[in-house]
Design a protein around this motif. Structure first.
Motif, PDB file in Angstrom:
ATOM      1  N   MET A  93       0.836  -1.204   0.000  1.00  0.00           N
ATOM      2  CA  MET A  93       0.000   0.000   0.000  1.00  0.00           C
ATOM      3  C   MET A  93       0.871   1.254   0.000  1.00  0.00           C
ATOM      4  O   MET A  93       0.570   2.222  -0.701  1.00  0.00           O
ATOM      5  N   ALA A  94       1.957   1.224   0.769  1.00  0.00           N
ATOM      6  CA  ALA A  94       2.860   2.376   0.818  1.00  0.00           C
ATOM      7  C   ALA A  94       3.502   2.630  -0.541  1.00  0.00           C
ATOM      8  O   ALA A  94       3.677   3.777  -0.951  1.00  0.00           O
ATOM      9  N   GLU A  95       3.819   1.569  -1.243  1.00  0.00           N
ATOM     10  CA  GLU A  95       4.418   1.690  -2.573  1.00  0.00           C
ATOM     11  C   GLU A  95       3.411   2.258  -3.581  1.00  0.00           C
ATOM     12  O   GLU A  95       3.758   3.100  -4.409  1.00  0.00           O
ATOM     13  N   LEU A  96       2.179   1.816  -3.507  1.00  0.00           N
ATOM     14  CA  LEU A  96       1.151   2.237  -4.453  1.00  0.00           C
ATOM     15  C   LEU A  96       0.674   3.670  -4.233  1.00  0.00           C
ATOM     16  O   LEU A  96       0.340   4.374  -5.188  1.00  0.00           O
ATOM     17  N   ALA A  97       0.630   4.109  -2.983  1.00  0.00           N
ATOM     18  CA  ALA A  97      -0.043   5.360  -2.633  1.00  0.00           C
ATOM     19  C   ALA A  97       0.857   6.578  -2.740  1.00  0.00           C
ATOM     20  O   ALA A  97       2.056   6.518  -2.480  1.00  0.00           O
ATOM     21  N   ASP A  98       0.220   7.704  -3.057  1.00  0.00           N
ATOM     22  CA  ASP A  98       0.882   9.009  -3.075  1.00  0.00           C
ATOM     23  C   ASP A  98       0.583   9.808  -1.808  1.00  0.00           C
ATOM     24  O   ASP A  98       1.185  10.854  -1.573  1.00  0.00           O
ATOM     25  N   ALA A  99      -0.382   9.336  -1.012  1.00  0.00           N
ATOM     26  CA  ALA A  99      -0.766   9.987   0.242  1.00  0.00           C
ATOM     27  C   ALA A  99      -1.518   8.958   1.079  1.00  0.00           C
ATOM     28  O   ALA A  99      -2.007   7.949   0.551  1.00  0.00           O
ATOM     29  N   PHE A 100      -1.620   9.248   2.392  1.00  0.00           N
ATOM     30  CA  PHE A 100      -2.267   8.338   3.332  1.00  0.00           C
ATOM     31  C   PHE A 100      -3.318   9.101   4.125  1.00  0.00           C
ATOM     32  O   PHE A 100      -3.038  10.182   4.645  1.00  0.00           O
ATOM     33  N   VAL A 101      -4.513   8.507   4.244  1.00  0.00           N
ATOM     34  CA  VAL A 101      -5.612   9.135   4.975  1.00  0.00           C
ATOM     35  C   VAL A 101      -6.191   8.125   5.957  1.00  0.00           C
ATOM     36  O   VAL A 101      -6.474   6.982   5.581  1.00  0.00           O
ATOM     37  N   ALA A 102      -6.374   8.562   7.210  1.00  0.00           N
ATOM     38  CA  ALA A 102      -7.059   7.740   8.204  1.00  0.00           C
ATOM     39  C   ALA A 102      -8.476   8.270   8.393  1.00  0.00           C
ATOM     40  O   ALA A 102      -8.671   9.433   8.711  1.00  0.00           O
ATOM     41  N   MET A 103      -9.448   7.404   8.170  1.00  0.00           N
ATOM     42  CA  MET A 103     -10.844   7.674   8.522  1.00  0.00           C
ATOM     43  C   MET A 103     -11.085   7.034   9.885  1.00  0.00           C
ATOM     44  O   MET A 103     -10.205   6.352  10.407  1.00  0.00           O
ATOM     45  N   PRO A 104     -12.264   7.200  10.468  1.00  0.00           N
ATOM     46  CA  PRO A 104     -12.538   6.493  11.716  1.00  0.00           C
ATOM     47  C   PRO A 104     -12.290   4.993  11.580  1.00  0.00           C
ATOM     48  O   PRO A 104     -12.580   4.391  10.547  1.00  0.00           O
ATOM     49  N   GLY A 105     -11.739   4.435  12.626  1.00  0.00           N
ATOM     50  CA  GLY A 105     -11.432   3.011  12.660  1.00  0.00           C
ATOM     51  C   GLY A 105     -10.883   2.631  14.017  1.00  0.00           C
ATOM     52  O   GLY A 105     -10.938   3.429  14.962  1.00  0.00           O
ATOM     53  N   GLY A 106     -10.327   1.450  14.093  1.00  0.00           N
ATOM     54  CA  GLY A 106      -9.819   0.935  15.355  1.00  0.00           C
ATOM     55  C   GLY A 106      -8.303   0.873  15.397  1.00  0.00           C
ATOM     56  O   GLY A 106      -7.614   1.676  14.756  1.00  0.00           O
ATOM     57  N   ALA A 107      -7.795  -0.104  16.128  1.00  0.00           N
ATOM     58  CA  ALA A 107      -6.356  -0.225  16.348  1.00  0.00           C
ATOM     59  C   ALA A 107      -5.582  -0.379  15.047  1.00  0.00           C
ATOM     60  O   ALA A 107      -4.511   0.206  14.885  1.00  0.00           O
ATOM     61  N   GLY A 108      -6.098  -1.163  14.112  1.00  0.00           N
ATOM     62  CA  GLY A 108      -5.398  -1.356  12.846  1.00  0.00           C
ATOM     63  C   GLY A 108      -5.267  -0.072  12.056  1.00  0.00           C
ATOM     64  O   GLY A 108      -4.223   0.205  11.462  1.00  0.00           O
ATOM     65  N   THR A 109      -6.310   0.736  12.066  1.00  0.00           N
ATOM     66  CA  THR A 109      -6.277   2.029  11.377  1.00  0.00           C
ATOM     67  C   THR A 109      -5.194   2.916  11.973  1.00  0.00           C
ATOM     68  O   THR A 109      -4.405   3.532  11.240  1.00  0.00           O
ATOM     69  N   LEU A 110      -5.143   2.968  13.297  1.00  0.00           N
ATOM     70  CA  LEU A 110      -4.122   3.785  13.961  1.00  0.00           C
ATOM     71  C   LEU A 110      -2.724   3.273  13.655  1.00  0.00           C
ATOM     72  O   LEU A 110      -1.820   4.059  13.367  1.00  0.00           O
ATOM     73  N   GLU A 111      -2.558   1.973  13.712  1.00  0.00           N
ATOM     74  CA  GLU A 111      -1.241   1.393  13.452  1.00  0.00           C
ATOM     75  C   GLU A 111      -0.774   1.739  12.044  1.00  0.00           C
ATOM     76  O   GLU A 111       0.378   2.101  11.836  1.00  0.00           O
ATOM     77  N   GLU A 112      -1.671   1.689  11.085  1.00  0.00           N
ATOM     78  CA  GLU A 112      -1.303   1.965   9.702  1.00  0.00           C
ATOM     79  C   GLU A 112      -0.923   3.430   9.485  1.00  0.00           C
ATOM     80  O   GLU A 112       0.094   3.728   8.873  1.00  0.00           O
ATOM     81  N   ILE A 113      -1.744   4.356   9.982  1.00  0.00           N
ATOM     82  CA  ILE A 113      -1.434   5.771   9.762  1.00  0.00           C
ATOM     83  C   ILE A 113      -0.213   6.185  10.579  1.00  0.00           C
ATOM     84  O   ILE A 113       0.609   6.977  10.113  1.00  0.00           O
ATOM     85  N   PHE A 114      -0.041   5.639  11.776  1.00  0.00           N
ATOM     86  CA  PHE A 114       1.124   5.999  12.583  1.00  0.00           C
ATOM     87  C   PHE A 114       2.415   5.480  11.954  1.00  0.00           C
ATOM     88  O   PHE A 114       3.434   6.149  12.011  1.00  0.00           O
ATOM     89  N   GLU A 115       2.369   4.307  11.344  1.00  0.00           N
ATOM     90  CA  GLU A 115       3.566   3.809  10.669  1.00  0.00           C
ATOM     91  C   GLU A 115       3.910   4.703   9.479  1.00  0.00           C
ATOM     92  O   GLU A 115       5.081   5.074   9.304  1.00  0.00           O
ATOM     93  N   ALA A 116       2.919   5.081   8.683  1.00  0.00           N
ATOM     94  CA  ALA A 116       3.176   5.957   7.534  1.00  0.00           C
ATOM     95  C   ALA A 116       3.735   7.295   8.002  1.00  0.00           C
ATOM     96  O   ALA A 116       4.672   7.838   7.397  1.00  0.00           O
ATOM     97  N   TRP A 117       3.189   7.846   9.079  1.00  0.00           N
ATOM     98  CA  TRP A 117       3.655   9.122   9.629  1.00  0.00           C
ATOM     99  C   TRP A 117       5.074   8.998  10.175  1.00  0.00           C
ATOM    100  O   TRP A 117       5.923   9.851   9.935  1.00  0.00           O
ATOM    101  N   THR A 118       5.350   7.911  10.865  1.00  0.00           N
ATOM    102  CA  THR A 118       6.703   7.681  11.390  1.00  0.00           C
ATOM    103  C   THR A 118       7.706   7.585  10.249  1.00  0.00           C
ATOM    104  O   THR A 118       8.790   8.176  10.306  1.00  0.00           O
ATOM    105  N   TRP A 119       7.362   6.843   9.206  1.00  0.00           N
ATOM    106  CA  TRP A 119       8.254   6.714   8.051  1.00  0.00           C
ATOM    107  C   TRP A 119       8.517   8.084   7.428  1.00  0.00           C
ATOM    108  O   TRP A 119       9.634   8.360   6.992  1.00  0.00           O
ATOM    109  N   ALA A 120       7.490   8.929   7.381  1.00  0.00           N
ATOM    110  CA  ALA A 120       7.658  10.276   6.827  1.00  0.00           C
ATOM    111  C   ALA A 120       8.608  11.100   7.702  1.00  0.00           C
ATOM    112  O   ALA A 120       9.472  11.823   7.192  1.00  0.00           O
TER     113      ALA A 120
END
Length: 186
Positions: A93-120
């Motif tokens: 997903m990181a390779e395919l995407a040009d940007a990352f957006v978190a909508m409401p969700g649970g732990a998995g949503t947070l983990e995904e957006i926080f990893e993308a933000w940390t990588w940035a």
């Protein structure tokens, strides 16, 4: 342009979350922006994917084999990648995407957006990371981000990397205008 959307595998208990996912999906398709997401047919994931497809847009899903084998994969996508595990899913997903957006969700949503933000922050990519803050869903979390700054664990420039918007239009405008800061250890 392709935008990854991280969101719940359930729809939550307020109809506003489903309505926001539909609105975002339609808007992405109208703007000719492809959706990259977790490949599921359930929850807000399925809602946003269906909205993009119904509006004539493209949807790229990435799903781990363990979830695909449980028949949770969306059957009508532009393209569906089945990968070995969650690590491969996030990398694809990181390779395919040009940007990352978190909508409401649970732990998995947070983990995904926080990893993308940390990588940035670390300079692994310069792609925008955003919260689609539907009805203030992320207000407590964003207050915690501010607390991390106040307590000296996060630089303000890295907190400021996070786009915080509550409409698809403002979200896309902010993503298009995003300028990355220097990475953390530069």
């Amino acid at each position: 342009m392709k935008i990854a959307v991280f969101c719940g595998s359930s729809t939550g208990n307020l109809s506003v979350y489903t309505e926001a996912a539909q609105r975002l999906g339609r808007y992405l398709a109208e703007q000719r922006i492809a959706l990259v997401y977790g490949g599921g047919k359930v929850g807000l994931m399925g809602v946003v994917a269906d909205a993009v497809l119904e509006a004539g847009g493209q949807v790229y899903g990435v799903i781990p084999e363990s979830l695909a084998s449980k028949e949770l994969a969306h059957p009508g996508l532009t393209e569906l990648q089945v990968v070995a595990d969650m690590h491969e899913r996030k990398a694809a997903m990181a390779e395919l995407a040009d940007a990352f957006v978190a909508m409401p969700g649970g732990a998995g949503t947070l983990e995904e957006i926080f990893e993308a933000w940390t990588w940035a922050q670390l300079g692994y990519h310069t792609k925008p990371c955003a919260f689609y803050n539907v009805q203030g869903f992320y207000d407590p979390l964003l207050q915690m981000v501010d607390q991390m700054c106040s307590a000296g664990f996060l630089k303000q420039m890295h907190a400021d990397m996070l786009i915080r918007e509550n409409s698809p239009e403002a979200l896309l405008t902010s993503i298009r205008q995003y300028q990355p800061p220097k990475h953390k250890w530069s």
